[in-house]
Design an enzyme around this catalytic site. Structure first.
Site, PDB file in Angstrom:
ATOM      1  N   ASP A   1      -3.248   1.053   3.493  1.00  0.00           N
ATOM      2  CA  ASP A   1      -1.914   1.544   3.792  1.00  0.00           C
ATOM      3  C   ASP A   1      -0.867   0.469   3.532  1.00  0.00           C
ATOM      4  O   ASP A   1      -1.186  -0.700   3.308  1.00  0.00           O
ATOM      5  CB  ASP A   1      -1.834   1.971   5.260  1.00  0.00           C
ATOM      6  CG  ASP A   1      -2.634   3.218   5.550  1.00  0.00           C
ATOM      7  OD1 ASP A   1      -2.897   4.002   4.618  1.00  0.00           O
ATOM      8  OD2 ASP A   1      -3.004   3.415   6.729  1.00  0.00           O
TER       9      ASP A   1
ATOM     10  N   TYR B   1     -13.502  -4.693   7.641  1.00  0.00           N
ATOM     11  CA  TYR B   1     -12.131  -5.102   7.899  1.00  0.00           C
ATOM     12  C   TYR B   1     -12.095  -6.132   9.021  1.00  0.00           C
ATOM     13  O   TYR B   1     -12.983  -6.182   9.870  1.00  0.00           O
ATOM     14  CB  TYR B   1     -11.273  -3.908   8.329  1.00  0.00           C
ATOM     15  CG  TYR B   1     -10.839  -2.991   7.215  1.00  0.00           C
ATOM     16  CD1 TYR B   1      -9.585  -3.135   6.624  1.00  0.00           C
ATOM     17  CD2 TYR B   1     -11.656  -1.969   6.765  1.00  0.00           C
ATOM     18  CE1 TYR B   1      -9.168  -2.282   5.607  1.00  0.00           C
ATOM     19  CE2 TYR B   1     -11.251  -1.106   5.750  1.00  0.00           C
ATOM     20  CZ  TYR B   1     -10.006  -1.271   5.184  1.00  0.00           C
ATOM     21  OH  TYR B   1      -9.597  -0.430   4.177  1.00  0.00           O
TER      22      TYR B   1
END
Length: 295
Positions: A73, A134
């Site tokens: 994003d 992540y």
């Protein structure tokens, strides 16, 4: 949403079309000034920057589209992102030896391609992946964030109990429907297998959440982090994140934390001989207890 390579849809993901070569790119970027990965007509994106650079340095009249392991994003960083592109055999033969250096000269300094090589048979950057890892970084120092880290670390203005966050994280591991922690997209499943979720405070006081799953749905990591920070600062009990998960619907109490603390660190792939089978498996429609799929 589907990505395409060399003008071909993801359904033809087992390899490049006749006359094309599938090329793997390993890359990283600082997400601060990007409106995410996916190309947009009027905004600066990572995909758009790299595709434009590829077109320029290969002196091509057309754009060769990238397929990526994980669409990040706006504001999210990547250290270990992977993509592929299908290039005509003639273009690859002419430019392969100098492509990496030419891309370095063309790309802006907040995005770097580190490796460009012909992909093994059956490779698909998105569907062949076994997992994505992540990291989300946060500090709870009352003075704030080290100015040299401010673009990659969130400041949380409450003391955090790392042990409590780890206890809460344990209740989220495994295969679940993460609808409570995802922004729903039409036709997309929210079933994922969360393989790892743990927190550690380093000597500088930076608390890092390591989050690994077969795949992630939209806003999933940032929503999980937001829920667990509420546990860490004492606003919610240890059991609360698992109860939210079990409810199976978006909870307005779950805060989606800011994107700048999040970095895609690594993407894992199987051995070369298993790439094609993994790609086929990952595109199966996913149900709880059923075959593993990624997106």
């Amino acid at each position: 949403m589907e990505e395409t390579g060399a003008g071909r849809g993801e359904g033809a993901a087992e390899g490049a079309a006749p006359g094309f070569v599938r090329v793997r790119l390993d890359l990283s970027y600082d997400g601060k000034d990007f409106s995410g990965w996916a190309k947009q007509a009027t905004r600066r994106t990572v995909q758009g920057e790299i595709e434009d650079a590829l077109r320029t340095v290969t002196r091509s009249a057309r754009t060769y589209e990238l397929t990526v392991a994980g669409r990040t994003d706006a504001g999210v960083h990547a250290r270990g992102q992977v993509a592929h592109v299908d290039l005509p055999e003639s273009v690859w033969a002419e430019h392969r030896e100098r492509l990496l250096r030419r891309l370095a000269g063309r790309l802006a300094h907040d995005v770097r391609v580190w490796r460009v090589e012909e992909a093994p048979a059956g490779f698909n950057a998105r569907f062949s992946a076994l997992w994505r890892r992540y990291a989300y970084r946060v500090v709870d120092h009352p003075g704030g964030v080290d100015p040299l880290l401010r673009g990659h670390v969130l400041w949380h203005d409450w003391p955090l109990d790392v042990a409590a966050m780890n206890a809460a994280s344990a209740g989220l591991l495994g295969e679940h429907d993460f609808a409570a922690y995802c922004k729903k997209r039409e036709g997309a499943t929210t079933i994922r297998t969360l393989q790892r979720l743990e927190w550690e405070r380093d000597a500088r006081g930076v608390i890092t959440a390591t989050v690994r799953a077969d795949a992630f749905c939209h806003n999933m990591v940032r929503s999980l982090v937001g829920a667990l920070l509420f546990v860490g600062d004492g606003h919610r009990p240890v059991e609360w994140p698992a109860k939210v998960l079990a409810a199976g619907v978006r909870d307005s109490a779950v805060h989606v934390v800011r994107p700048h603390g999040l970095t895609l660190e690594e993407v894992g792939y199987p051995a070369d001989e298993l790439l094609a089978s993994r790609s086929r498996e990952a595109r199966n429609k996913r149900t709880l207890g059923g075959a593993a799929g990624c997106c």
